[in-house]
Design an enzyme around this catalytic site. Structure first.
Site, PDB file in Angstrom:
ATOM      1  N   HIS A  16       6.720  -1.778   3.877  1.00  0.00           N
ATOM      2  CA  HIS A  16       6.501  -2.851   2.896  1.00  0.00           C
ATOM      3  C   HIS A  16       6.791  -2.378   1.475  1.00  0.00           C
ATOM      4  CE1 HIS A  16       2.785  -0.950   1.476  1.00  0.00           C
ATOM      5  NE2 HIS A  16       2.500  -0.720   2.754  1.00  0.00           N
ATOM      6  N   GLU A 105      -1.540  -1.467   9.653  1.00  0.00           N
ATOM      7  CA  GLU A 105      -1.939  -0.262   8.942  1.00  0.00           C
ATOM      8  C   GLU A 105      -3.146   0.381   9.613  1.00  0.00           C
ATOM      9  OE1 GLU A 105      -1.404   2.306   7.482  1.00  0.00           O
ATOM     10  OE2 GLU A 105      -1.169   1.853   5.349  1.00  0.00           O
TER      11      GLU A 105
END
Length: 296
Positions: A16, A105
């Site tokens: 990201h 994550e």
């Protein structure tokens, strides 16, 4: 083995863009991790990544019959990265997108106390990132999607998979794919924000990072010379012969490589009688028993 006609030409990992948490770690103390958003700079990074991805997949416009399929982590920063990347692709080029929770994550809790997080991350570094958390299941599902053509791609079209995720998840994905050891995994560095890591399909049906990336790049990620040579071998490797290539990693597990039975020294072989002698010594050692018998 998956149908070679259905194999994607590229499997591309994208981290990201810059998030508010990357810019200021204290953001995690007031905002749940999954809701951390991109900065303006992060959105610009993602738009640039989209342009680069399109150029890469289309071979700078010379290839015309190609499609993309996206997998994305459910976090706000990865979904926003996908939205910005998607601006470089027309609707006819995107055959699908799937939100995939198994590439999210590493979880540290809902709200993070800054000092506690600092200590936790220090502990993680000592314990090892691999053992602190392990990504399970996604790779196997990906292979089933490809093999059964669940992605719905026309085999006459060139398929490209783009996985938008996080630094640690990307490293674990590569480790599992290429069967790197834990020690090799721990040498790797996280990709930068919106950094692109490209696995490209070779003529033998195997993927390699060395087709698109230089030795210098791979070494900068933490790959050893042995790992880089393996990537180069995979460029022309026959997928059906991968098992025989595992010999290259023997030195990671054994002290030495023996060329023949004659190289084995008699003194290195333990006989059944010698083993029984050792076992008797252990059984007669009261200190050993005290250590091995747990308290009730």
């Amino acid at each position: 083995m998956p149908n070679l006609m259905l194999l994607p030409k590229h499997i591309i990992l994208v981290r990201h863009g810059e998030s508010e948490g990357n810019k200021d770690p204290s953001a995690y103390t007031t905002t749940p991790d999954h809701k951390i958003s991109l900065t303006e700079h992060g959105r610009a990074q993602a738009r640039l990544a989209g342009s680069r991805l399109r150029d890469l997949i289309s071979d700078n416009g010379s290839s015309h019959d190609w499609r993309v399929y996206f997998y994305v982590s459910p976090y706000e920063r990865t979904r926003s990265t996908l939205r910005e990347i998607g601006k470089s692709f027309s609707k006819k080029r995107v055959i699908g997108v799937r939100e995939e929770c198994r590439i999210r994550e590493q979880d540290f809790g809902n709200f993070q106390v800054e000092e506690r997080m600092r200590i936790t991350k220090q502990t993680r570094e000592k314990f090892g990132r691999f053992f602190y958390r392990f990504l399970e299941g996604f790779l196997e599902s990906l292979w089933r999607d490809i093999d059964l053509n669940r992605l719905g791609n026309d085999p006459s079209q060139e398929l490209n998979l783009i996985i938008i995720s996080h630094g640690l998840a990307s490293r674990v994905f590569l480790m599992k794919w290429f069967r790197w050891t834990v020690e090799q995994f721990e040498q790797l560095y996280n990709p930068g924000n919106c950094e692109i890591r490209v696995m490209e399909l070779g003529p033998g049906g195997e993927y390699s990072l060395a087709i698109h990336h230089t030795d210098e790049e791979l070494r900068g990620w933490g790959l050893s010379d042995e790992m880089i040579e393996d990537q180069k071998w995979r460029i022309k490797a026959d997928r059906t012969n991968l098992h025989g290539h595992c010999k290259g990693y023997l030195n990671s597990f054994f002290d030495q490589e023996l060329d023949s039975d004659e190289d084995i020294k008699e003194g290195d072989i333990v006989s059944d009688n010698e083993f029984e002698d050792v076992k008797e010594d252990i059984d007669s050692d009261n200190d050993y028993k005290d250590i091995c018998v747990p308290n009730s």
